[in-house]
Design a protein around this motif. Structure first.
Motif, mmCIF file in Angstrom:
data_model
loop_
_atom_site.group_PDB
_atom_site.id
_atom_site.type_symbol
_atom_site.label_atom_id
_atom_site.label_comp_id
_atom_site.label_asym_id
_atom_site.label_seq_id
_atom_site.Cartn_x
_atom_site.Cartn_y
_atom_site.Cartn_z
ATOM 1 N N CYS A 22 0.866 -1.175 0.000
ATOM 2 C CA CYS A 22 0.000 0.000 0.000
ATOM 3 C C CYS A 22 0.902 1.225 0.000
ATOM 4 O O CYS A 22 1.592 1.485 0.986
ATOM 5 C CB CYS A 22 -0.899 -0.009 1.228
ATOM 6 N N ALA A 23 0.912 1.940 -1.113
ATOM 7 C CA ALA A 23 1.714 3.145 -1.234
ATOM 8 C C ALA A 23 0.875 4.326 -0.795
ATOM 9 O O ALA A 23 -0.206 4.560 -1.350
ATOM 10 C CB ALA A 23 2.193 3.327 -2.669
ATOM 11 N N ILE A 70 2.025 -7.334 9.302
ATOM 12 C CA ILE A 70 1.945 -5.965 8.775
ATOM 13 C C ILE A 70 3.277 -5.280 9.057
ATOM 14 O O ILE A 70 3.860 -5.445 10.136
ATOM 15 C CB ILE A 70 0.756 -5.187 9.386
ATOM 16 N N SER A 71 3.765 -4.541 8.077
ATOM 17 C CA SER A 71 5.043 -3.857 8.244
ATOM 18 C C SER A 71 5.045 -2.605 7.394
ATOM 19 O O SER A 71 4.075 -2.330 6.673
ATOM 20 C CB SER A 71 6.206 -4.780 7.867
ATOM 21 N N GLN A 72 6.133 -1.872 7.449
ATOM 22 C CA GLN A 72 6.201 -0.631 6.681
ATOM 23 C C GLN A 72 7.629 -0.339 6.276
ATOM 24 O O GLN A 72 8.588 -0.784 6.910
ATOM 25 C CB GLN A 72 5.665 0.531 7.513
ATOM 26 N N THR A 78 5.355 3.272 2.434
ATOM 27 C CA THR A 78 4.727 2.070 1.903
ATOM 28 C C THR A 78 4.478 1.079 3.028
ATOM 29 O O THR A 78 5.331 0.897 3.895
ATOM 30 C CB THR A 78 5.603 1.428 0.818
ATOM 31 N N PHE A 79 3.310 0.464 2.980
ATOM 32 C CA PHE A 79 2.910 -0.500 3.989
ATOM 33 C C PHE A 79 2.677 -1.847 3.329
ATOM 34 O O PHE A 79 2.327 -1.919 2.152
ATOM 35 C CB PHE A 79 1.640 -0.016 4.699
ATOM 36 N N PHE A 80 2.889 -2.878 4.100
ATOM 37 C CA PHE A 80 2.849 -4.211 3.547
ATOM 38 C C PHE A 80 1.986 -5.129 4.409
ATOM 39 O O PHE A 80 1.844 -4.919 5.619
ATOM 40 C CB PHE A 80 4.261 -4.805 3.458
ATOM 41 N N CYS A 96 -6.341 -1.332 2.030
ATOM 42 C CA CYS A 96 -5.599 -0.610 3.056
ATOM 43 C C CYS A 96 -6.365 0.670 3.361
ATOM 44 O O CYS A 96 -7.085 1.203 2.522
ATOM 45 C CB CYS A 96 -4.160 -0.328 2.655
ATOM 46 N N ALA A 97 -6.226 1.126 4.586
ATOM 47 C CA ALA A 97 -6.983 2.271 5.067
ATOM 48 C C ALA A 97 -6.136 3.074 6.028
ATOM 49 O O ALA A 97 -5.235 2.538 6.682
ATOM 50 C CB ALA A 97 -8.271 1.814 5.749
ATOM 51 N N ALA A 98 -6.467 4.361 6.129
ATOM 52 C CA ALA A 98 -5.688 5.260 6.985
ATOM 53 C C ALA A 98 -6.618 6.224 7.694
ATOM 54 O O ALA A 98 -7.716 6.546 7.202
ATOM 55 C CB ALA A 98 -4.678 6.036 6.157
ATOM 56 N N ALA A 99 -6.155 6.706 8.837
ATOM 57 C CA ALA A 99 -6.918 7.705 9.588
ATOM 58 C C ALA A 99 -6.003 8.346 10.609
ATOM 59 O O ALA A 99 -4.916 7.835 10.916
ATOM 60 C CB ALA A 99 -8.115 7.068 10.285
ATOM 61 N N TYR A 100 -6.473 9.472 11.133
ATOM 62 C CA TYR A 100 -5.791 10.130 12.245
ATOM 63 C C TYR A 100 -6.668 9.894 13.478
ATOM 64 O O TYR A 100 -7.736 10.497 13.591
ATOM 65 C CB TYR A 100 -5.601 11.615 11.979
#
Length: 127
Positions: A22-23, A70-72, A78-80, A96-100
């Motif tokens: 996930c870029a 899970i790693s980065q 980039t996440f894996f 893949c998902a992101a948030a604050y």
């Protein structure tokens, strides 16, 4: 804003392995909670793994613990998700998902808490 682009996935036989990437681009401060979710038709998205990019803290759903990692690559944003010993029940669309979020909210694994999503990548495991 944050943009997420997944790659990887595909088809594999039971017991095999696949890796997802996930870029991430955009404001890094907006994504202190990075997760991989999966979804099968007719079901809600479920979280499989989470990482705090700044501390490296990880957590996993019990169904994948010990099999998924899970790693980065922090420098490359980039996440894996490395998936080993895949089983037919792992077949799903992976996002893949992101948030604050506070870690407590991130830890909850609720898809409704996530602000940004990738387009998804299919993983199919045959028996």
């Amino acid at each position: 804003q944050v943009q997420l682009v997944e790659s990887g996935g595909g088809s594999v036989q039971a017991g095999g392995s696949l890796g997802l990437s996930c870029a991430a681009s955009g404001d890094s401060w907006r994504r202190n909670c990075m997760s991989w979710f999966r979804q099968t038709p007719g079901n809600e998205r479920e979280r499989v793994a989470t990482i705090d990019p700044f501390t490296g803290t990880t957590l996993y759903d019990k169904s994948v613990k010990g099999r998924f990692t899970i790693s980065q690559d922090y420098a490359k944003n980039t996440f894996f998700l490395q998936m080993n010993n895949l089983q037919p029940e792992d077949t799903a669309m992976y996002y893949c998902a992101a948030a604050y979020l506070t870690w407590e909210r991130c830890e909850s694994g609720l898809s409704t808490e996530m602000s940004y999503w990738g387009q998804g990548t299919q993983v199919t495991v045959s028996s």
